[in-house]
Scaffold this active site. Sequence first.
Site, PDB file in Angstrom:
ATOM      1  N   ASP A  11      47.671 -51.873  19.448  1.00 54.09           N
ATOM      2  CA  ASP A  11      47.301 -50.591  19.544  1.00 54.09           C
ATOM      3  C   ASP A  11      47.342 -49.633  18.546  1.00 54.09           C
ATOM      4  OD1 ASP A  11      50.351 -50.690  19.099  1.00 54.09           O
ATOM      5  OD2 ASP A  11      50.477 -48.660  19.759  1.00 54.09           O
ATOM      6  N   ASP A  65      50.642 -57.680  19.488  1.00 58.88           N
ATOM      7  CA  ASP A  65      51.423 -56.949  18.664  1.00 58.88           C
ATOM      8  C   ASP A  65      52.656 -56.624  19.261  1.00 58.88           C
ATOM      9  OD1 ASP A  65      52.000 -54.909  16.564  1.00 58.88           O
ATOM     10  OD2 ASP A  65      51.299 -53.568  18.161  1.00 58.88           O
ATOM     11  N   ASP A  68      46.526 -52.356  13.695  1.00 57.37           N
ATOM     12  CA  ASP A  68      45.950 -53.630  14.293  1.00 57.37           C
ATOM     13  C   ASP A  68      44.674 -53.700  14.377  1.00 57.37           C
ATOM     14  OD1 ASP A  68      48.448 -54.491  15.112  1.00 57.37           O
ATOM     15  OD2 ASP A  68      48.509 -52.635  16.580  1.00 57.37           O
TER      16      ASP A  68
END
Length: 633
Positions: free
Chosen positions: A517, A327, A521
């Site tokens: 995080d 990410d 996600d």
Amino acid sequence: MSVATRTTAPPQEPTSLRSLWQRVDRGDLARALFVAGCAAAVGLGLTQPWPSVPVLAVVGLVVGCWPIAREGWEDLRNRRMSMELSMLIAIVAAAAIGEWTTSLVITTFVLAAEILEDLSMDRGRDALTDLMSFLPEAVQVRDCGDVVTVPLGEVRPGEIVLVGPGGRIPVDGTVVVGRSTVDQSRITGESLPVEIEPGHEVYAGSINQTGALEVRAGRVGADSSYGRIVEAVRQAQSSEPPVQRLADRLAAWLVYLALAGAAVTYLVTRDWTATISVVVVAGACGIAAGTPLAVLAAIARIARSGAFVKHGAHLETLSAVDTVVLDKTGTLTTGVPSVVGVRPAEGVSAERVLVLAAAAESYSEHPLGQAIVGHARSQGLPVGPCEDFTYQPGRGVAATVAGRRVSAGTNALVPDAPRTLEGQGTATVVHLSIDGVYAGSVLLADVIRDSARAAVAELHRRGLRTLIITGDQEATARAVAAELGIADVRAGLLPEEKLAAIDAERAAGHRLAMVGDGVNDAPALARADVGIAMGSGTDIARESADIILISSDLGDLVTTVQVARRARRIVMANFAGTIAVDLVGMALAALGLLGPVLAALVHVGSETAFILNSARLIPGRRKRTRERAAPPR
């Protein structure tokens, strides 16, 4: 104010032979003494023949074989073939043909190997003990005006806990009295100590550096942040990964192979000595003992480096991944806007632009405004007061600063600001006007984590492919990817589209580790082969993940991958070595080139070597620095 203790602790005795004796584990001592006695009996048997009724050998075998026979009987009842059962057969068979020395040698070496295995496993668990001992055993609690000392386990939510300078905060809670700086990097990953004052949250395992604090306990014991970390490591160390089940099955097959080889040897040679040697030399203990030790030691090493694995199976899966999906916001970048440049208009200094922008934004709750104020203060610039503050959603703020009307925001609020800025790139721009005249611009961006560049480069060096999937805009994502050297980028994705991207990669044959995080996600973390969450991320991300990087340092990701791969190499080396030693040893024993005593030496020697090979992963003990002990004021 008086000081008392809620529970009375036993007085500390000075170190003496008596106190040292009391600390010795009597069971371990008895086993060690018995093994030494058996070794002496073996030496006696090798130097002179046994009498017709070898009382010493019989007593040694009866006592020494009892734990082996007990485990073998349990395995037989559960229809499970084990090394204990095969060794018991070899011991009884050797004694039956009068090979008393061989029987004693096997018994001695089996017991000695078990002691070595236990010592190695205990060392592997020391990392967990080290984690648990990080918190103080006893704490001071304010009770009706008095200060009492109580065991940490007896602290209750709502009680006021006193923490002196240099002490470790033992509970999650809220500061009610005192100001200090606190190092909470072990829990939150913040690299710098944070300023703490009444009303601030603190976490168990953090270190109080300067002032004395009084903390109202919230979550205590296993419910605290640190307690949950310890419990996660404990559960992971006790879990059984697939490679362990494979090791158990392989060990059983090797035992069957040894018994079959012994039967064939006797049918061909009619030599009981060679037959017993075949059973004795074959050993799968190196696999059966070395595999859980390698997994336990790897989890301990990873925990020591700043991450924890929720289950041993995730460690095994991580060792086989070929792609790391990352990410962007909050993972590769800090997730917080930072000032990256100031572009003043002609005739205006950059410092004046920053000072006025910070003053105008001083009442703003917008992340961009707070970033400007924080940057000005970090540069030592004054953040002056403002009047007539107004906020226009989507446009910016306006305020009167030192008699001048200052506006800070977008082109809609500062219309004469330039539409583009040279070198702006993907930064967000806050324009500034003074009394309606454009004065300059402040550039802000979500900066890349310091650890990200080195971590991505190291992942590439280890042959891992990297891929960014993010909900951020394409231009921003590609700018970050270009700076980090990542070629593959998927941007502008909603959570369900991230999930689809993970599915597509897996369908293409890739084994994925996903690092994220945020809430968006969580589905992708759960769907990837291994989900890895940043410690600073959201609760749902940490719950969905298999591995958590406690300090949010991507360097810990590299360490975790490295340790996982090393553990797998060690386990595979133990597998190959055990099979090779067994096959060669059985062949030599069947040909009469390896007697029972030498066969026992080969068996235990190889087992010891494989256990020590796994023990190489065990982390060394850290030197502990003495903490300052100061009474709370």
